[in-house]
Design a protein around this motif. Sequence first.
Motif, PDB file in Angstrom:
ATOM      1  N   GLU B 102       0.832  -1.212   0.000  1.00  0.00           N
ATOM      2  CA  GLU B 102       0.000   0.000   0.000  1.00  0.00           C
ATOM      3  C   GLU B 102       0.860   1.253   0.000  1.00  0.00           C
ATOM      4  N   ALA B 103       1.936   1.217   0.764  1.00  0.00           N
ATOM      5  CA  ALA B 103       2.824   2.383   0.801  1.00  0.00           C
ATOM      6  C   ALA B 103       3.384   2.659  -0.591  1.00  0.00           C
ATOM      7  N   TYR B 104       3.810   1.600  -1.266  1.00  0.00           N
ATOM      8  CA  TYR B 104       4.367   1.776  -2.610  1.00  0.00           C
ATOM      9  C   TYR B 104       3.308   2.284  -3.586  1.00  0.00           C
ATOM     10  N   CYS B 105       2.110   1.706  -3.486  1.00  0.00           N
ATOM     11  CA  CYS B 105       1.019   2.137  -4.372  1.00  0.00           C
ATOM     12  C   CYS B 105       0.698   3.613  -4.188  1.00  0.00           C
ATOM     13  N   ARG B 106       0.850   4.091  -2.985  1.00  0.00           N
ATOM     14  CA  ARG B 106       0.523   5.486  -2.709  1.00  0.00           C
ATOM     15  C   ARG B 106       1.678   6.422  -3.055  1.00  0.00           C
ATOM     16  N   GLY B 107       2.723   5.854  -3.587  1.00  0.00           N
ATOM     17  CA  GLY B 107       3.823   6.681  -4.056  1.00  0.00           C
ATOM     18  C   GLY B 107       4.842   7.033  -2.996  1.00  0.00           C
ATOM     19  N   MET B 108       4.810   6.305  -1.895  1.00  0.00           N
ATOM     20  CA  MET B 108       5.791   6.606  -0.858  1.00  0.00           C
ATOM     21  C   MET B 108       7.184   6.223  -1.334  1.00  0.00           C
TER      22      MET B 108
END
Lengths: 131, 131
Positions: B102-108
Amino acid sequence: MILKIDFESDLPIYIQLKTQIIEGIAAGVLKEGDPLPSVRQMASDLGINLHTVNKAYTFLKQDGFITVHRQKGVVINSIHGRRVNEDYLARLHKDLSSLAAEAYCRGMNEEEFKNICTELFTKFKSQSPKW
Amino acid sequence: MILKIDFESDLPIYIQLKTQIIEGIAAGVLKEGDPLPSVRQMASDLGINLHTVNKAYTFLKQDGFITVHRQKGVVINSIHGRRVNEDYLARLHKDLSSLAAEAYCRGMNEEEFKNICTELFTKFKSQSPKW
DNA sequence: TATCTGTTATATATAATATATAACAGATAT
DNA sequence: ATATCTGTTATATATTATATATAACAGATA
């Protein structure tokens, strides 16, 4: 995309669905613009109820991961639909804190914990396209 | 140790209890040999039922975080009671994978994600005694 | 003996989850 | 136009998880 439901899991089915779709996006299996099966089709494929799928889709829609075009079906959003906001950060910190606490209590090394975290993140990064 | 129950939370009370006690151990607020209130006392303090506390204690006991001495009450274990095993590692990977996705998907950013993970872990490390 | 433990048993209430059926409104293809 | 596909909403029900309530038991302690 292949989804697998574990009916013995302690996690609700709609949470399993939501999680696997997010992981699918992170892994690059689902890309911007890709369609998802209709709620009825997905339910039929997995042998579950239409409303359970709809519940998962509703959460994904709320969080900006998908957009529902009436008739076109469900489509994966671009990154711009799902940014890091305050609510998300608070939730992430809380969840990670629990995991870090237990890992530390069990004697896990700081390096080991860091490595697991970064390896998982890097894995997604290497599998999916840049956005 | 001060425990706070959020009755509006989507997390069950016994999970909140279990989590906060583990975080208490990680933070050094609860040390080896420290007693926990009896199930009846804890339930009374928090305004919840005896069995809800007992459920949390049962899970903590199963995972080796506490030991129950009949009459002496509940006592925090040493690190030796709670090691990293295969089941735990599998669970940690699964949980962290969800969060990383989820973090990666949100562009973190990878650095940001790593920093949050290590900061949380390091915080516990700095607060609690070596074991 | 009285009182404190954890533990177990039983029963009940409430909420979350999942299913079942039906219907509606917009869109598309025939 | 009609049939068929969408997501969506409504209602009802079944099942399970969670939480509570009461009671009792056995070990330990003062």
